[in-house]
Write a protein that holds these residues in place. Structure first.
Motif, PDB file in Angstrom:
ATOM      1  N   ASN A  29      38.442  41.480  33.090  1.00 58.28           N
ATOM      2  CA  ASN A  29      39.203  42.693  32.783  1.00 58.28           C
ATOM      3  C   ASN A  29      40.560  42.726  33.475  1.00 58.28           C
ATOM      4  OD1 ASN A  29      38.513  43.450  35.366  1.00 58.28           O
ATOM      5  ND2 ASN A  29      36.705  44.582  34.676  1.00 58.28           N
ATOM      6  N   PHE A  30      40.998  41.547  33.934  1.00 58.97           N
ATOM      7  CA  PHE A  30      42.341  41.438  34.503  1.00 58.97           C
ATOM      8  C   PHE A  30      42.993  40.181  33.942  1.00 58.97           C
ATOM      9  CE2 PHE A  30      45.303  39.522  37.411  1.00 58.97           C
ATOM     10  CZ  PHE A  30      46.096  40.584  37.822  1.00 58.97           C
ATOM     11  N   PHE A  31      44.271  40.310  33.575  1.00 60.21           N
ATOM     12  CA  PHE A  31      45.038  39.128  33.165  1.00 60.21           C
ATOM     13  C   PHE A  31      46.386  39.119  33.868  1.00 60.21           C
ATOM     14  CE2 PHE A  31      41.969  39.532  29.780  1.00 60.21           C
ATOM     15  CZ  PHE A  31      41.626  38.210  29.532  1.00 60.21           C
ATOM     16  N   TYR A  32      46.833  37.926  34.197  1.00 61.85           N
ATOM     17  CA  TYR A  32      48.184  37.802  34.744  1.00 61.85           C
ATOM     18  C   TYR A  32      49.179  37.927  33.597  1.00 61.85           C
ATOM     19  CZ  TYR A  32      45.970  36.313  39.059  1.00 61.85           C
ATOM     20  OH  TYR A  32      45.210  36.284  40.204  1.00 61.85           O
ATOM     21  N   LEU A  77      57.255  38.386  40.534  1.00 59.07           N
ATOM     22  CA  LEU A  77      56.141  37.805  39.785  1.00 59.07           C
ATOM     23  C   LEU A  77      54.844  37.908  40.598  1.00 59.07           C
ATOM     24  CD1 LEU A  77      55.965  35.564  37.233  1.00 59.07           C
ATOM     25  CD2 LEU A  77      55.408  34.097  39.167  1.00 59.07           C
ATOM     26  N   PHE A  78      53.758  38.224  39.913  1.00 55.70           N
ATOM     27  CA  PHE A  78      52.470  38.288  40.604  1.00 55.70           C
ATOM     28  C   PHE A  78      51.583  37.150  40.099  1.00 55.70           C
ATOM     29  CE2 PHE A  78      48.112  39.839  41.247  1.00 55.70           C
ATOM     30  CZ  PHE A  78      48.162  40.103  42.611  1.00 55.70           C
ATOM     31  N   SER A  79      51.135  36.303  41.018  1.00 51.96           N
ATOM     32  CA  SER A  79      50.283  35.173  40.643  1.00 51.96           C
ATOM     33  C   SER A  79      49.194  34.999  41.696  1.00 51.96           C
ATOM     34  CB  SER A  79      51.121  33.896  40.554  1.00 51.96           C
ATOM     35  OG  SER A  79      51.460  33.451  41.866  1.00 51.96           O
TER      36      SER A  79
END
Ligand SMILES: Cc1cc2nc3c(=O)[nH]c(=O)nc-3n(C[C@H](O)[C@H](O)[C@H](O)COP(=O)(O)OP(=O)(O)OC[C@H]3O[C@@H](n4cnc5c(N)ncnc54)[C@H](O)[C@@H]3O)c2cc1C
Ligand SMILES: *[C@@H]1O[C@H](CO)[C@@H](O)[C@H](O)[C@H]1NC(C)=O
Ligand SMILES: *[C@@H]1O[C@H](CO)[C@@H](O)[C@H](O)[C@H]1NC(C)=O
Ligand SMILES: *[C@@H]1O[C@H](CO)[C@@H](O)[C@H](O)[C@H]1NC(C)=O
Ligand SMILES: *[C@@H]1O[C@H](CO)[C@@H](O)[C@H](O)[C@H]1NC(C)=O
Ligand SMILES: *[C@@H]1O[C@H](CO)[C@@H](O)[C@H](O)[C@H]1NC(C)=O
Ligand SMILES: *[C@@H]1O[C@H](CO)[C@@H](O)[C@H](O)[C@H]1NC(C)=O
Ligand SMILES: *[C@@H]1O[C@H](CO)[C@@H](O)[C@H](O)[C@H]1NC(C)=O
Ligand SMILES: *[C@@H]1O[C@H](CO)[C@@H](O)[C@H](O)[C@H]1NC(C)=O
Ligand SMILES: *[C@@H]1O[C@H](CO)[C@@H](O)[C@H](O)[C@H]1NC(C)=O
Ligand SMILES: *[C@@H]1O[C@H](CO)[C@@H](O)[C@H](O)[C@H]1NC(C)=O
Ligand SMILES: *[C@@H]1O[C@H](CO)[C@@H](O)[C@H](O)[C@H]1NC(C)=O
Ligand SMILES: *[C@@H]1O[C@H](CO)[C@@H](O)[C@H](O)[C@H]1NC(C)=O
Length: 673
Positions: free
Chosen positions: A196-199, A371-373
């Motif tokens: 339920n989470f995507f980058y 950016l979030f990674s």
């Protein structure tokens, strides 16, 4: 014990109620094992546990699973999707390495494989892809009636308990996650769904590929592999945790009294002998049967032998299953002679036709500010992410390392004018110089080559795969390799020195056909075009050397040769193919020349699909269970008419168990070795 006493014992154990709760039998409880089982399954990995579940649903049938590894203890590193890629627990890994790769850089490669109840599904990346319809229709075209997409889809669905995405419609639309219900099962054992989470980078990747003319697929599992998509994952969507074959197929049936799982037991040999009750007894070509297996906890512990009443099913994976056949006297005569084992069946295909997807990790490091990674998962952020996962089962830890993938077709890699050339000049239907010198294997390879040419030309089939993570790795692999390797046992005792890495020679011979490395080069060039698109430029990719040398084919080719690693998809080593094509098992997955020895694992795949393998292996195993049950019913039907017992009659002398490697004791019905 004399012959008759042995049979009384067998009968007695059949009449006794089976142990009340047998569950899991660790080495110290080995005394609890029955002297014989109807079905003995070698290897409790993906395929083995599917078979164990399905065969043991009849209470009157006894089933034993022998697994070299132990039960995992549910550590976070296994159950949490966000921790994929953080390494393996050492004891859950076989620690295999390949032989030096002479067509690359002469270095060996690691070859991780699961050594744990659940096998590869405990280590794997959770990616669930099936490949193209044409990939499976090619299996049928190779001489396996009814092994085609139409039949596979039934078993893909049977194995699966699919959950639709639980995302807001905006996100589902942006990521093109629109699975088609008709192609998914909701009543199977294996939970499949989405995190339920995507980058955000996933959307850049899909849009960038779309700009290059590569279609975005709403559902990658409906028989078209060519395109880009978010793949579903083998995961428990409620808990947002790994789903593996143990949790899907084993844990909830371990209370069946007729199912035993003996863990930390390495099978060292299948005990073979003449099939004296075979209805098709043929004096000049006698059939063989498996009447049991030999196993041990370690090299220094005693070898235990257990007999089977019906069948032995080999599910030790594409590396160990062929080696076990060889040390049991089934394989190419030359290898058996080197091993000093007596020849039960001269079968050149055992260990041959080895295929894997060769893979290169290429780095295009994204540097956009804000950016979030996964790189951001450190310090206080990591603590927060961890807490969110365990409290709410949401956030970055629900996301596996890879969800975002593409299977570009050849025409996406090359201009449409040059790809027909590539096919005709590279697939000239000549034998590669390094193929084993058996006419049947060569004939089988040529038949595969013809199908590979049509698969590569088919616009619905991917030629390479590109997998995108969140930090800027675009990993390329070849889906329909032309190279073939082999696996062979180096010692008749696989447990010698306690290291199967020392007793099994693994040689994928990556790029023994040069087209495979050419295709990787074309894949890297596609990566370069992809990162030049505006959606990808927004991520500000800064590829380090050599991945920034987009125009220098020499440097990129050199990088490919030094950096190819396995995609962990060994297959083909016990191929389901006609005998005249170098096959090892027939379409009922029975080893040629035997009455009751089957192989059910990734090794039976005769030609790799353009996909990760677990979906195919689960489906093959589901189908195998149906085949085994059907054959048993047929046999019983025949028996009622014809009378003779199908119970194995061991060699005769003593307790009927052979002493030396492959030595058959007792009266011989023939003079075949
Ligand atoms: C690191 C990794 C990542 C992967 N990622 C993906 C992915 O993301 N998606 C995907 O679809 N596929 C993936 N795969 C591939 C997939 O997991 C395999 O194709 C699948 O596990 C093969 O199933 P199998 O039944 O043939 O063999 P396995 O699952 O390997 O099972 C074989 C079992 O037999 C046991 N065994 C072997 N020898 C003996 C012996 N002598 N005695 C007793 N037991 C023995 C082993 O310990 C093992 O448990 C990955 C595999 C690995 C290793
Ligand atoms: C693999 O190697 C590690 C140490 O490097 C060891 O702990 C582990 O037991 C080994 N696995 C097997 C199956 O032997
Ligand atoms: C496995 O064996 C190969 C070849 O003998 C060797 O090079 C490699 O280091 C071994 N790997 C491990 C993990 O022991
Ligand atoms: C690998 O070894 C072979 C044989 O020793 C040799 O011919 C070849 O040049 C070597 N390849 C590389 C890349 O070193
Ligand atoms: C027996 O096997 C031989 C060798 O495979 C074969 O040529 C022959 O036709 C078989 N005979 C029967 C009766 O099946
Ligand atoms: C086979 O036997 C020969 C002669 O006894 C021996 O030299 C050789 O090492 C043996 N091979 C294996 C693989 O054990
Ligand atoms: C680029 O990414 C790779 C893989 O994550 C990493 O090893 C490398 O250090 C990065 N390079 C730079 C310059 O950041
Ligand atoms: C993630 O970390 C990078 C530096 O590594 C930083 O530039 C970026 O702003 C961080 N992202 C978020 C959302 O905090
Ligand atoms: C994705 O982008 C949106 C809009 O720019 C932003 O609000 C959100 O925080 C981003 N999410 C991640 C996980 O980077
Ligand atoms: C869990 O979800 C609730 C409701 O959305 C939220 O208030 C809470 O902060 C979350 N907990 C963690 C640890 O993230
Ligand atoms: C494959 O074909 C292309 C185009 O005809 C050619 O340039 C290339 O050298 C060939 N590669 C191999 C390995 O034969
Ligand atoms: C087993 O170990 C011994 C001693 O270390 C070594 O000489 C031998 O080659 C090993 N056997 C195999 C098959 O690797
Ligand atoms: C590629 O990157 C390296 C650093 O990783 C740099 O030194 C080199 O100049 C770059 N080359 C090109 C063509 O951008």
């Amino acid at each position: 014990m004399d012959f008759a006493a042995f049979f009384r014992a067998l009968l007695l154990c059949a009449l006794l109620p089976v142990a009340t709760h047998c569950l899991h039998i660790p080495p110290q409880d080995i005394i609890k094992l029955l002297p014989s089982y109807d079905y003995i399954i070698v290897g409790g990995g993906v395929a083995g546990l599917v078979i164990a579940n399905r065969l043991s649903n009849r209470p009157d049938v006894t089933v034993l699973v022998l697994e070299a590894g132990g039960l995992d203890s549910s550590p976070d590193i296994i159950t949490v999707p966000g921790l994929i890629g953080h390494g393996f627990i050492p004891s859950y890994n076989w620690n295999f390495s390949t032989a030096p790769q002479e067509f690359l850089d002469n270095n060996t490669r690691y070859y991780d494989q699961g050594h744990v109840v659940g096998g590869g599904s405990i280590l794997n990346g959770l990616i669930m892809t099936r490949g193209a319809k044409a990939d499976y229709n090619a299996w049928e075209a190779l001489g396996n009636p009814n092994w085609n997409w139409h039949h596979m889809i039934h078993y893909f669905k049977k194995s699966e308990r699919f959950s639709p995405p639980d995302l807001c419609s905006d996100q589902a639309d942006t990521l093109h996650i629109h699975p088609q219900k008709a192609y998914h099962g909701t009543k199977g054992h294996l939970k499949v769904g989405y995190s339920n989470f995507f980058y955000n980078q996933s959307a850049n990747f899909l849009q960038g590929l779309s700009e290059l003319g590569i279609p975005i697929l709403d559902d990658p599992n409906i028989g078209i592999s060519a395109g880009a998509s978010i793949a579903p994952a083998s995961m428990n969507t409620k808990k947002q945790s790994r789903e593996d074959s143990r949790r899907a197929y084993l844990d909830h049936v371990l209370n069946r009294p007729n199912l035993h799982l003996a863990s930390e037991q390495t099978v060292t040999r299948i005990l073979m002998g003449p099939a004296v009750t075979s209805p098709n007894f043929n004096n000049s070509n006698p059939l063989k049967m498996a009447y049991g297996v030999e196993f041990a906890t370690s090299a220094s512990s005693p070898r235990t032998k257990i007999t089977c009443n019906k069948e032995v099913i080999l599910s030790a994976g594409a590396i160990v299953s062929p080696a076990l056949l060889q040390v049991s006297g089934i394989g190419p005569a030359a290898i058996l002679k080197d091993l000093n084992v007596s020849i039960q069946i001269d079968l050149p295909g055992v260990g041959a036709n080895f295929q894997d997807h060769p893979m290169v990790h290429a780095f295009y490091n994204y540097t956009a500010p804000g950016l979030f990674s996964t790189k951001n998962l450190t310090g206080a952020t990591l603590q927060q992410v961890e807490q969110e996962y365990f409290t709410n089962r949401t956030g970055p830890w629900t996301h596996p390392l890879i969800s975002t993938i593409a299977f570009p077709h050849l025409s996406h890699l090359l201009s449409s004018s040059s790809f027909p050339n590539l096919l005709s000049s590279n697939l000239s239907f000549s034998l590669p110089p390094h193929l084993a010198p058996y006419p049947t294997l060569q004939k089988g390879y040529l038949a595969q080559l013809k199908l590979l040419q049509s698969l590569l030309a088919n616009p619905t089939v991917g030629a390479v795969e590109v997998m995108a993570d969140s930090i800027g790795t675009l990993t390329v692999s070849v889906q329909h390799p032309l190279s073939r390797g082999f696996v062979r046992a180096l010692s008749p005792d696989l447990l010698l020195n306690n290291s199967l890495n020392q007793t099994i020679h693994i040689d994928p011979r990556y790029c023994s056909h040069p087209l495979d490395c050419d295709l990787l080069l074309h894949g890297l060039k596609l990566n370069s075009r992809l990162i030049s698109t505006s959606p990808m430029q927004n991520l500000q990719p800064r590829p380090p050397f050599p991945w920034n040398m987009t125009d220098d084919e020499t440097i990129l080719s050199e990088a490919i040769r030094s950096q190819i690693v396995t995609e962990f998809h060994p297959s083909g080593t016990t191929s389901m193919l006609p005998l005249e094509y170098g096959g090892v098992v027939n379409p009922r997955l029975m080893v040629y020349g035997t009455t009751n020895l089957r192989v059910v694992d990734a090794g039976v795949i005769p030609l790799l699909p353009s996909a990760h393998l677990q979906a195919a292996v689960y489906a093959i195993a589901e189908r195998a269970a149906d085949i085994i049950k059907k054959d048993e019913r047929l046999k019983n039907g025949e028996e009622e008419q014809e009378g003779p017992s199908h119970h194995p009659v061991p060699g005769g002398e003593g307790n009927g168990i052979p002493i030396g490697p492959g030595v058959v004791t007792g009266p011989q019905r023939n003079n075949h070795h």
